[in-house]
Scaffold this active site. Structure first.
Site, PDB file in Angstrom:
ATOM      1  N   HIS A   1       0.827  -1.213   0.000  1.00 48.04           N
ATOM      2  CA  HIS A   1       0.000   0.000   0.000  1.00 48.04           C
ATOM      3  C   HIS A   1       0.866   1.269   0.000  1.00 48.04           C
ATOM      4  CE1 HIS A   1       1.038   0.929   4.177  1.00 48.04           C
ATOM      5  NE2 HIS A   1       0.932  -0.373   4.403  1.00 48.04           N
TER       6      HIS A   1
ATOM      7  N   HIS B   1       0.749  -5.706   2.871  1.00 52.19           N
ATOM      8  CA  HIS B   1       1.575  -4.918   3.785  1.00 52.19           C
ATOM      9  C   HIS B   1       3.016  -5.440   3.838  1.00 52.19           C
ATOM     10  CE1 HIS B   1      -2.231  -3.191   5.335  1.00 52.19           C
ATOM     11  NE2 HIS B   1      -2.691  -4.407   5.094  1.00 52.19           N
TER      12      HIS B   1
END
Length: 204
Positions: free
Chosen positions: A8, A149
């Protein structure tokens, strides 16, 4: 299967050096710009399906990518970042000062550390591997983007490379980076790690 692992974009907590695990922190303006750039870099790729952590920072990044391919984003909570327990939201400087014993364990034996109130890295790796296995079982011949992540990607790449979790730091990735893996039966070939060339461009 061709697997594109995307981290992200940046958040305020990334910028200020706060520990960010399952806390649902949104992208900041820089992160939105990064998400748009990584999306643009993938616009000419064949992307059959997009999976994402259900945390806002990943979901927003995935939605930027999905715009170019006119497909839905599939959210999975097993692609979330590691639950940092008592560390969630704390400044890393404070963690280093107050929890030096836990950090030493993290540096020396990350595969055995259970964060107080949180998760173990081995558990993160296991749930992420199970997510990938489930996706492969259903869509094994397709090109898949997974937006997730840092520790999730690092632990996956560590396993794909056949390394112990003690070496996971070799596979840490930057915000809005791309890492590409080809999967042949049960063989994993890492094509690239932490590609951020697209962030240096002006984009569209």
């Amino acid at each position: 299967m061709r697997l594109i692992l995307v981290r992200h974009g940046k958040t305020d907590w990334n910028e200020s050096g706060r520990c960010q695990g399952v806390s649902d922190v949104p992208l900041n303006s820089t992160g939105i710009e990064q998400a748009e750039k990584v999306a643009f870099s993938l616009k000419d790729e064949r992307v059959d399906r997009i999976y994402s952590s259900d945390l806002a920072r990943a979901k927003t990044t995935a939605e930027k990518i999905a715009v170019y391919h006119r497909i839905d984003v599939n959210l999975r909570d097993d692609l979330r970042e590691m639950d940092q327990g008592i560390f969630e939201g704390l400044d890393f400087s404070h963690i280093r000062e107050k929890y030096s014993d836990i950090l030493e364990h993290w540096r020396e034996n990350p595969e055995t550390l259970q964060l107080p109130g949180g998760e173990a890295l081995s558990g993160v790796q296991q749930r992420a591997l199970e997510a990938v296995a489930d996706i492969r079982c259903r869509f094994g011949s397709q090109n898949i983007v997974i937006v997730t992540h840092n520790l999730v990607i690092g632990s996956l790449l560590c396993r794909f490379a056949g390394n112990s979790l003690r070496q996971f730091r070799d596979y840490m990735v930057d915000e809005a980076s791309k890492s590409v893996v080809k999967i042949y039966d049960n063989r994993f070939v890492i094509i690239s790690v932490n590609d951020i060339d697209h962030l240096q461009s002006d984009g569209e």
